[in-house]
Design an enzyme around this catalytic site. Sequence first.
Site, PDB file in Angstrom:
ATOM      1  N   SER A 263       0.833  -1.197   0.000  1.00  0.00           N
ATOM      2  CA  SER A 263       0.000   0.000   0.000  1.00  0.00           C
ATOM      3  C   SER A 263       0.872   1.252   0.000  1.00  0.00           C
ATOM      4  O   SER A 263       2.081   1.182   0.202  1.00  0.00           O
ATOM      5  CB  SER A 263      -0.882   0.009   1.246  1.00  0.00           C
ATOM      6  OG  SER A 263      -0.061   0.201   2.386  1.00  0.00           O
ATOM      7  N   LYS A 264       0.193   2.384  -0.202  1.00  0.00           N
ATOM      8  CA  LYS A 264       0.901   3.656  -0.155  1.00  0.00           C
ATOM      9  C   LYS A 264       1.559   3.828   1.214  1.00  0.00           C
ATOM     10  O   LYS A 264       2.657   4.363   1.323  1.00  0.00           O
ATOM     11  CB  LYS A 264      -0.087   4.793  -0.423  1.00  0.00           C
ATOM     12  CG  LYS A 264       0.479   6.186  -0.112  1.00  0.00           C
ATOM     13  CD  LYS A 264      -0.364   7.265  -0.743  1.00  0.00           C
ATOM     14  CE  LYS A 264      -0.244   8.620  -0.038  1.00  0.00           C
ATOM     15  NZ  LYS A 264       1.099   9.080   0.237  1.00  0.00           N
ATOM     16  N   ARG A 265       0.878   3.344   2.262  1.00  0.00           N
ATOM     17  CA  ARG A 265       1.429   3.482   3.606  1.00  0.00           C
ATOM     18  C   ARG A 265       2.768   2.747   3.757  1.00  0.00           C
ATOM     19  O   ARG A 265       3.653   3.211   4.460  1.00  0.00           O
ATOM     20  CB  ARG A 265       0.423   3.023   4.663  1.00  0.00           C
ATOM     21  CG  ARG A 265      -0.029   4.191   5.535  1.00  0.00           C
ATOM     22  CD  ARG A 265      -1.154   3.801   6.479  1.00  0.00           C
ATOM     23  NE  ARG A 265      -2.360   3.474   5.739  1.00  0.00           N
ATOM     24  CZ  ARG A 265      -3.051   2.340   5.885  1.00  0.00           C
ATOM     25  NH1 ARG A 265      -2.629   1.409   6.727  1.00  0.00           N
ATOM     26  NH2 ARG A 265      -4.150   2.134   5.198  1.00  0.00           N
ATOM     27  N   ASP A 268       5.343   5.031   2.376  1.00  0.00           N
ATOM     28  CA  ASP A 268       5.626   6.142   3.293  1.00  0.00           C
ATOM     29  C   ASP A 268       6.465   5.644   4.473  1.00  0.00           C
ATOM     30  O   ASP A 268       7.418   6.289   4.894  1.00  0.00           O
ATOM     31  CB  ASP A 268       4.319   6.749   3.823  1.00  0.00           C
ATOM     32  CG  ASP A 268       3.512   7.415   2.706  1.00  0.00           C
ATOM     33  OD1 ASP A 268       4.106   7.680   1.638  1.00  0.00           O
ATOM     34  OD2 ASP A 268       2.295   7.638   2.891  1.00  0.00           O
TER      35      ASP A 268
END
Length: 521
Positions: A263-265, A268
């Site tokens: 995921s994008k998380r 990050d």
Amino acid sequence: MPLQKNIRVRFAPSPTGPLHIGGVRTALYNYLFAKKHGGQCILRIEDTDSGRFVPGAEAYIIDALAWLGIRFDEGTVQGGPFAPYRQSERKAIYKTYVDQLISEGKAYIAFDTPAQLDQKRAEISNFQYDASTRMQMINSLTCSAEAVQARMDQGEPYVVRFKVEPDQEVRISDLIRGDVSFQSNVLDDKVLFKSADQLPTYHLANIVDDHLMEISHVIRGEEWLPSAPLHVLLYKALGWEDSMPSFAHLPLLLKPEGNGKLSKRDGDRLGFPVFPCDWTDPKTGDKSSGYREAGYFPEAVINFLALLGWNPGDDQEVRSMEELIRDFSLEKCSKSGARFDYEKGKWFNHQYLLSKTPETLAEAFRETLISKGFQPDANEQTEFNATDSHISMGYIVKAIALVKERATFVSDFWEQAGFFFERPNTYAEKNVKKFWKADTANLMQALYEQLDQLDCSDPHATETAVMDWINRNEYKTGAVMNAFRLSLVGESKGPHLFDIVALLGKKESLLRLKQAIETLK
Ligand code: GLU
């Protein structure tokens, strides 16, 4: 031999935000498959969910795929025989098929409001709008034709639902997963059309367009597998069973740790991009970083993604787009998820960086130098010159050639080679502690006098002469070299010492020695 149908595949993103790297891989596999078989790859924009439409997302998708070299034969930009390729421009087409399904009793009109649906959900646990519940709802199966007409005449909003027949086995033969079968009872009566915006939902538009655009293979992410039985039933209901495309559902991209979907998380959290290009969300202003702006070469991203879920069966890792096209096959795609190994992505970039000439890399590095106040041009300079902001491309090329082994990105060149352009004015403290002892200044002074007698332009000759001098005087090689490097570079890094001397030039090398002696005494 069976007649090979014309290969036509499509990448069909919904413009709901930036394209996730998993979506890029889907586009890539469609492209590789089409090109391998001499077929066509189509870009279709699935924008019928007006609630999730994000301005700029379509342009982003087109721009990102163009950067990566994934080219479409037909699409919103290039047009084609089945234009338009943006679903919001094809409203009238879908309406015909919705009407057909209704008139054949394969779909029905439903008036249940969101509040009424919520109430049912509260009443019935695990409520699903299907054969077991539809007769308790407000729809054209439970209301008279007159009542339905009256509601429609009053402009009451409605949806059209697909009438899924219960107790059927739906079989899908997937080119990656083999035969998969589903019970129709797990499916609900999916909404196919909404009167409010006169738009079909994803499912109907997707099937109608795959049929009309003569798509032969549907290659998409695993997350769409649960929709496949509904799609098969829709093909049958529309009478298109014989021209149904083949399915191939690609494995998920997994978190670097291997558990769960990337995921994008994760990006990050672990500091890597999960999007092809930078993106700023137009509503929230939220920024996401991309591979392009992080300094990746498009070929490296392509090569990296191609091998996430596809195993060509040998250990050649670096492959050009032509080689990927030549070797690609859906049969060698894996069923199980592919762990996203970001370090491997960097490794690929390093490989592609190494394969580029110093001239090409120097060209790419120009902008950094300009931003640091230099003026790279075609002058004749061959050695370091502290008094002139002009630097020759020839000098830059030589500096790059010396450090490229140590770089993953073009943006690493300044860190690795900055001392070729700027004289150090400080010396790394921990290196000084380690390598600059009480007698080092004297030793460097002796080295200064020695170098002064040499020509210094041939690294080999300089090295031989200096080593001779060290041996004759019984100095410690490490003591000389470490302090010498510290003087030239400002810290303990960089390529071969005598290559540095040759490129900086004798005059500058001596100057830096003198400066270090005076500063560090
Ligand atoms: N519009 C769907 C998406 O956003 C397409 C899925 C499919 O390829 O059928 O991924």
